[in-house]
Write a protein that holds these residues in place. Structure first.
Motif, PDB file in Angstrom:
ATOM      1  N   HIS A   1      -4.379   5.073  10.141  1.00  0.00           N
ATOM      2  CA  HIS A   1      -4.918   5.226   8.760  1.00  0.00           C
ATOM      3  C   HIS A   1      -5.110   6.567   8.775  1.00  0.00           C
ATOM      4  O   HIS A   1      -5.693   7.516   9.383  1.00  0.00           O
ATOM      5  CB  HIS A   1      -6.302   4.453   8.644  1.00  0.00           C
ATOM      6  CG  HIS A   1      -6.819   4.488   7.149  1.00  0.00           C
ATOM      7  ND1 HIS A   1      -6.238   3.888   6.154  1.00  0.00           N
ATOM      8  CD2 HIS A   1      -7.769   5.127   6.557  1.00  0.00           C
ATOM      9  CE1 HIS A   1      -6.719   4.377   5.132  1.00  0.00           C
ATOM     10  NE2 HIS A   1      -7.870   4.831   5.349  1.00  0.00           N
TER      11      HIS A   1
ATOM     12  N   PHE B   1       0.986   6.422  10.439  1.00  0.00           N
ATOM     13  CA  PHE B   1       0.869   5.868   9.028  1.00  0.00           C
ATOM     14  C   PHE B   1       0.038   6.604   8.051  1.00  0.00           C
ATOM     15  O   PHE B   1      -1.085   6.918   8.419  1.00  0.00           O
ATOM     16  CB  PHE B   1       0.291   4.449   9.294  1.00  0.00           C
ATOM     17  CG  PHE B   1       0.009   3.568   8.036  1.00  0.00           C
ATOM     18  CD1 PHE B   1       0.923   2.687   7.719  1.00  0.00           C
ATOM     19  CD2 PHE B   1      -1.122   3.718   7.197  1.00  0.00           C
ATOM     20  CE1 PHE B   1       0.702   1.915   6.543  1.00  0.00           C
ATOM     21  CE2 PHE B   1      -1.340   3.129   5.996  1.00  0.00           C
ATOM     22  CZ  PHE B   1      -0.442   2.151   5.904  1.00  0.00           C
TER      23      PHE B   1
ATOM     24  N   HIS C   1      -1.765   6.657   4.295  1.00  0.00           N
ATOM     25  CA  HIS C   1      -2.042   5.692   3.157  1.00  0.00           C
ATOM     26  C   HIS C   1      -2.135   7.023   2.143  1.00  0.00           C
ATOM     27  O   HIS C   1      -3.176   7.774   1.936  1.00  0.00           O
ATOM     28  CB  HIS C   1      -3.311   5.407   3.486  1.00  0.00           C
ATOM     29  CG  HIS C   1      -3.514   4.067   2.303  1.00  0.00           C
ATOM     30  ND1 HIS C   1      -4.879   3.492   2.276  1.00  0.00           N
ATOM     31  CD2 HIS C   1      -2.905   3.630   1.429  1.00  0.00           C
ATOM     32  CE1 HIS C   1      -4.966   2.641   1.361  1.00  0.00           C
ATOM     33  NE2 HIS C   1      -3.767   2.748   0.780  1.00  0.00           N
TER      34      HIS C   1
ATOM     35  N   HIS D   1       5.501   5.840   9.039  1.00  0.00           N
ATOM     36  CA  HIS D   1       5.215   4.891   7.972  1.00  0.00           C
ATOM     37  C   HIS D   1       4.253   5.189   6.919  1.00  0.00           C
ATOM     38  O   HIS D   1       3.333   5.492   6.980  1.00  0.00           O
ATOM     39  CB  HIS D   1       4.498   3.762   8.751  1.00  0.00           C
ATOM     40  CG  HIS D   1       5.055   3.076   9.996  1.00  0.00           C
ATOM     41  ND1 HIS D   1       5.236   1.587   9.793  1.00  0.00           N
ATOM     42  CD2 HIS D   1       5.848   3.561  11.069  1.00  0.00           C
ATOM     43  CE1 HIS D   1       5.986   1.335  11.019  1.00  0.00           C
ATOM     44  NE2 HIS D   1       6.441   2.172  11.532  1.00  0.00           N
TER      45      HIS D   1
ATOM     46  N   GLY E   1       2.567   4.559   3.764  1.00  0.00           N
ATOM     47  CA  GLY E   1       1.768   3.483   2.800  1.00  0.00           C
ATOM     48  C   GLY E   1       1.670   3.812   1.413  1.00  0.00           C
ATOM     49  O   GLY E   1       0.881   4.775   1.106  1.00  0.00           O
TER      50      GLY E   1
ATOM     51  N   CYS F   1       7.158   1.176  -5.340  1.00  0.00           N
ATOM     52  CA  CYS F   1       6.948   0.421  -4.050  1.00  0.00           C
ATOM     53  C   CYS F   1       8.397   0.042  -3.650  1.00  0.00           C
ATOM     54  O   CYS F   1       8.658   0.140  -2.565  1.00  0.00           O
ATOM     55  CB  CYS F   1       6.016  -0.556  -3.854  1.00  0.00           C
ATOM     56  SG  CYS F   1       4.223  -0.066  -3.850  1.00  0.00           S
TER      57      CYS F   1
ATOM     58  N   ALA G   1       4.930   0.460   3.722  1.00  0.00           N
ATOM     59  CA  ALA G   1       3.973  -0.548   3.562  1.00  0.00           C
ATOM     60  C   ALA G   1       3.756  -0.459   2.128  1.00  0.00           C
ATOM     61  O   ALA G   1       3.499   0.635   1.604  1.00  0.00           O
ATOM     62  CB  ALA G   1       2.838  -0.388   4.480  1.00  0.00           C
TER      63      ALA G   1
ATOM     64  N   ALA H   1       0.381  -0.584  -0.212  1.00  0.00           N
ATOM     65  CA  ALA H   1      -0.888  -0.268   0.180  1.00  0.00           C
ATOM     66  C   ALA H   1      -1.765   0.090  -0.986  1.00  0.00           C
ATOM     67  O   ALA H   1      -2.324   1.467  -0.889  1.00  0.00           O
ATOM     68  CB  ALA H   1      -0.936   0.763   1.134  1.00  0.00           C
TER      69      ALA H   1
ATOM     70  N   HIS I   1      -1.390  -2.931   3.166  1.00  0.00           N
ATOM     71  CA  HIS I   1      -2.732  -2.371   3.747  1.00  0.00           C
ATOM     72  C   HIS I   1      -3.531  -2.059   2.659  1.00  0.00           C
ATOM     73  O   HIS I   1      -2.977  -1.705   1.333  1.00  0.00           O
ATOM     74  CB  HIS I   1      -2.145  -1.172   4.515  1.00  0.00           C
ATOM     75  CG  HIS I   1      -3.267  -0.046   4.924  1.00  0.00           C
ATOM     76  ND1 HIS I   1      -4.166  -0.616   5.990  1.00  0.00           N
ATOM     77  CD2 HIS I   1      -3.585   1.020   4.577  1.00  0.00           C
ATOM     78  CE1 HIS I   1      -4.859   0.377   6.185  1.00  0.00           C
ATOM     79  NE2 HIS I   1      -4.812   1.272   5.129  1.00  0.00           N
ATOM     80  N   SER I   2      -4.957  -2.026   2.905  1.00  0.00           N
ATOM     81  CA  SER I   2      -5.998  -1.419   1.816  1.00  0.00           C
ATOM     82  C   SER I   2      -6.933  -0.972   2.511  1.00  0.00           C
ATOM     83  O   SER I   2      -7.205  -1.382   3.773  1.00  0.00           O
ATOM     84  CB  SER I   2      -6.063  -2.444   0.768  1.00  0.00           C
ATOM     85  OG  SER I   2      -6.768  -2.048  -0.393  1.00  0.00           O
TER      86      SER I   2
END
Ligand code: ZN
Length: 461
Positions: A66, A126, A128, A156, A158, A187, A206, A208, A235-236
């Motif tokens: 994250h 990852f 976000h 990755h 998000g 997305c 992902a 997210a 994810h969130s």
């Protein structure tokens, strides 16, 4: 790609739960680990790059689960320090700055974050990315993949987003909102363009949405449908302060709301989970929903200390994350392994519980993170898995008296300096204080110049 042999290593930690190997070799070829054992130099591909493992402790690369890379451009600013304000006051201060960010800002802040991660042993990141100012255009995620390619990082993306206006209870300024249709369409576009489902993938995506309180219900419903259709992770932010708005509008707490929408399961993980009840944790364990634990914001916000041992005992899948620099100020996951261990020791002592084992925190940062991202090809050192690792040269005063327990070393002692070697997908991306394929000075200057297109060099905002 040139094969790589790490020869006669002082210690190889293949995972946090397996015996440490001493005096053995690791051979990497075509992005993967092809062998671990003694005397591998007798049968290696021609031209193999051989590195002496004398003094080296080798570990699986860390997996960051994250982050908000763009927040690297708002670090160390007292006027934006969220410990000084209520959440609403802080949002009122920081969102006008976020809304100035340009496409170039997202590119260079991603480089800044990934550089720090790599220097400290992180090999998969990852991010976000939920900030999409309208003027910044539609290629923000694309530029992040470009930055990851430059740095050699396994990345990755998000794809985040916010759809609910403030007038309906969210905290997001209108200038940074998207429609659900636009969010889902982008997305789908980035999944199509970048998501690689194959082993050793360097690029995944992902779905997210930023957090339930900042999105319409349909945004989450359609996110679930898209992610399940494409076979990607969801994810969130959940449990980062329970929102009264969710209870008022939907008549339930956030975990139940997410579960009711199908936003839960073995393909789903939440960031934070500070304030979840035992019953909610039990439901998450039963559904296979994971948590990215970000320890550093817990220190700064002074919220409840996440009960990691309880989550672990219930079987909630756990990984670690730096979180964004607006709530951390660094991108150093190695430091988070140490800080999360120390925080949990404090919490355990306060409850009169036994302190957790340091090895657990290395496990969360490696295999745990891999699990959250839905991967079985990273997170441990084994033939067939990705050649993602870091090494520390322990022949330094820092490590005197610590070398007898390489597994506990990372969480219990902490690794203060940059690591000595980081390898991603079999390629050396950081060695002896330098990025071998990059001009760090030039990247620094470009990032600083870009930062100062939106914020002054000195003074206020
Ligand atoms: Zn976050």
């Amino acid at each position: 790609m040139t094969a790589l042999l790490l020869r006669n290593c002082d210690a190889i930690v293949t995972s946090a739960s397996d015996p440490v190997l001493h005096g053995q070799d690791i051979l990497c070829d075509n992005g993967a680990i092809t062998a671990i054992g003694p005397d591998l130099d007798r049968d290696i591909p021609a031209g193999t790059d051989i590195i002496s493992g004398a003094g080296l402790f080798i570990y699986p690369g860390l997996v960051n689960t994250h982050h908000h890379f763009f927040q690297c451009f708002v670090r160390n600013r007292a006027e934006l320090d969220w410990t000084r304000y209520s959440v609403i006051e802080w949002l009122d201060r920081i969102y006008p700055v976020f809304s100035r960010l340009t496409e170039e800002c997202f590119y260079h802040s991603s480089i800044v974050a990934m550089a720090e991660l790599i220097k400290h042993g992180c090999t998969t990141a990852f991010d976000h990315q939920y900030c999409f100012p309208k003027h910044a255009g539609s290629r923000i995620i694309d530029r992040q993949f470009e930055a990851a390619e430059l740095m050699g990082m396994r990345f990755h993306a998000g794809r985040g987003g916010n759809t609910l206006p403030r007038s309906e209870g969210s905290t997001i300024p209108d200038a940074m909102l998207e429609t659900t249709d636009a969010f889902i369409a982008d997305c789908a576009r980035v999944i199509e363009a970048y998501h690689d489902p194959d082993p050793l993938a360097m690029r995944q995506v992902a779905v997210a949405p930023c957090q339930p309180v900042n999105c319409y219900r349909e945004t989450f419903v359609e996110s679930v449908a898209l992610a399940r259709d494409k076979g990607v992770i969801l994810h969130s932010h959940v449990g980062e302060g329970e929102s009264p708005v969710i209870a008022q509008v939907h008549g339930m707490r956030t975990v139940d709301y997410c579960e009711s929408l199908g936003f839960a399961g073995p393909d789903t993980f939440y960031a934070h989970g500070w304030e979840l009840t035992h019953d909610e944790l039990r439901k998450m364990a039963a559904s296979g929903t994971g948590v990215s634990h970000c320890s550093e914001p817990v220190y700064l916000v002074g919220a409840e200390v996440t009960d990691i041992p309880a989550m672990d005992a219930l079987g909630v899948r756990l990984g670690l994350g730096c979180d964004g620099a607006a709530s951390n100020d660094n991108s150093n996951l190695m430091h988070c392994v140490h800080s999360s261990y120390m925080l949990q020791c404090l919490a355990a002592r306060t409850r009169d519980d036994p302190v957790p084992a340091p090895a657990a925190f290395l496990s969360y940062a490696t295999e745990g993170g891999a699990s959250l991202l839905g991967r079985t090809d990273i997170g441990a050192l084994q033939p067939g898995r990705a050649a993602d690792l870091f090494a520390i040269d322990t022949r330094k005063l820092d490590y005197v008296g610590t070398r007898h327990d390489p597994i506990s070393l990372i969480a219990k002692v902490g690794i203060g300096a940059a690591v000595d070697l980081t390898v991603i997908n079999g390629r050396i991306v950081w060695r002896n204080g330098a990025f071998p394929h990059l001009d760090e000075g030039a990247l620094f200057a470009a990032a600083e110049d870009t930062l100062h297109t939106i914020l002054p060099k000195t003074g206020g905002l």
